[in-house]
Design a protein around this motif. Structure first.
Motif, mmCIF file in Angstrom:
data_model
loop_
_atom_site.group_PDB
_atom_site.id
_atom_site.type_symbol
_atom_site.label_atom_id
_atom_site.label_comp_id
_atom_site.label_asym_id
_atom_site.label_seq_id
_atom_site.Cartn_x
_atom_site.Cartn_y
_atom_site.Cartn_z
ATOM 1 N N THR A 123 -8.138 3.703 3.454
ATOM 2 C CA THR A 123 -6.764 3.358 3.096
ATOM 3 C C THR A 123 -5.799 4.160 3.956
ATOM 4 O O THR A 123 -6.151 5.240 4.458
ATOM 5 N N LEU A 124 -4.600 3.623 4.144
ATOM 6 C CA LEU A 124 -3.598 4.376 4.902
ATOM 7 C C LEU A 124 -2.751 5.222 3.954
ATOM 8 O O LEU A 124 -2.293 4.737 2.916
ATOM 9 N N SER A 125 -2.581 6.468 4.330
ATOM 10 C CA SER A 125 -1.714 7.381 3.584
ATOM 11 C C SER A 125 -0.635 7.892 4.529
ATOM 12 O O SER A 125 -0.913 8.186 5.693
ATOM 13 N N ILE A 167 -8.817 3.123 -2.039
ATOM 14 C CA ILE A 167 -7.485 2.519 -2.218
ATOM 15 C C ILE A 167 -6.955 2.802 -3.628
ATOM 16 O O ILE A 167 -5.844 3.329 -3.797
ATOM 17 N N ARG A 208 -4.102 5.674 -4.966
ATOM 18 C CA ARG A 208 -2.941 5.280 -5.764
ATOM 19 C C ARG A 208 -2.877 6.068 -7.067
ATOM 20 O O ARG A 208 -1.794 6.419 -7.541
ATOM 21 N N HIS A 241 3.162 7.544 0.772
ATOM 22 C CA HIS A 241 2.899 6.101 0.713
ATOM 23 C C HIS A 241 1.393 5.904 0.738
ATOM 24 O O HIS A 241 0.681 6.665 1.402
ATOM 25 N N SER A 288 -1.631 2.484 0.818
ATOM 26 C CA SER A 288 -1.880 1.035 0.817
ATOM 27 C C SER A 288 -2.200 0.562 -0.602
ATOM 28 O O SER A 288 -2.823 1.278 -1.381
ATOM 29 N N ASP A 289 -1.793 -0.695 -0.908
ATOM 30 C CA ASP A 289 -1.961 -1.164 -2.284
ATOM 31 C C ASP A 289 -3.139 -2.111 -2.487
ATOM 32 O O ASP A 289 -3.428 -2.480 -3.623
ATOM 33 N N THR A 349 -3.926 -5.098 2.758
ATOM 34 C CA THR A 349 -2.816 -4.307 3.306
ATOM 35 C C THR A 349 -3.344 -3.029 3.954
ATOM 36 O O THR A 349 -2.795 -2.573 4.965
ATOM 37 N N ALA A 350 -4.405 -2.455 3.401
ATOM 38 C CA ALA A 350 -4.978 -1.248 4.016
ATOM 39 C C ALA A 350 -5.414 -1.546 5.450
ATOM 40 O O ALA A 350 -5.133 -0.765 6.373
ATOM 41 N N GLU A 406 -2.273 -1.969 7.609
ATOM 42 C CA GLU A 406 -1.525 -0.708 7.772
ATOM 43 C C GLU A 406 -2.301 0.297 8.619
ATOM 44 O O GLU A 406 -1.695 1.038 9.410
#
Ligand code: CMP
Length: 143
Positions: A6-8, A83, A87, A117, A119-120, A124-125, A128
């Motif tokens: 995931t993108l952070s 992911i 979150r 931020h 990714s949701d 999207t991950a 992103e």
């Protein structure tokens, strides 16, 4: 359980407040690993493109102004259910609605200046992560 990436993003306010380390340590102590990381100063065009999905939202101009006000740390986090786990560690978008102990509750200022931020969803991950990193810049434990 799925091994995911995931993108952070650690946002400009948190970089300026010099709290990168305590944020990263929350990810690490929850079992996520950093597979890629880079400091970036987004220009307006990049920020608008990254957050294009929010273009019609009333908070968009403030979001773009904030995300371009200073450097950010972009990271690929990797781990089981990365992911959803990321979150949960971040907490709700609005720090006032976040659960105590989450990054946004503990360190966020308001909905725009909410520290991080993430990714949701898997789709999207992927988008992103590709926005910031080439495949050979990601040094994870898998793929
Ligand atoms: P982030 O996870 O980076 O994704 C979009 C960002 O827009 C969000 O965190 C907030 O910083 C910002 N934002 C500001 N106001 C709102 C809002 N009302 N709803 C959702 N996001 C908002």
């Amino acid at each position: 359980m799925a091994l995911e990436r995931t993108l952070s993003i650690i946002k400009p306010g948190a970089v300026r407040r010099n709290i990168i380390g305590q944020i990263i340590s929350r990810f690490e102590s929850s079992g996520l690993r950093i597979a890629a990381a880079r400091m970036v100063r987004l220009d307006r065009e990049q920020a608008e493109r990254f957050y294009a999905v929010h273009r019609e939202r009333p908070f968009y101009p403030e979001l773009i102004a904030y995300m371009t006000e200073g450097p950010i740390l972009v990271m690929v986090l990797e781990g089981e259910d990365a992911i959803v786990k990321n979150r949960a560690i971040m907490g709700s978008t609005d720090p006032q609605k976040a659960t105590p102990g989450t990054i946004r509750f503990d360190l966020g200022k308001n909905t725009t200046r909410n520290t991080v931020h993430g990714s949701d969803a898997p789709e999207t991950a992927a988008v992103e992560i590709a926005f910031f990193f080439k495949p050979d810049e990601i040094c994870g434990r898998y793929a």
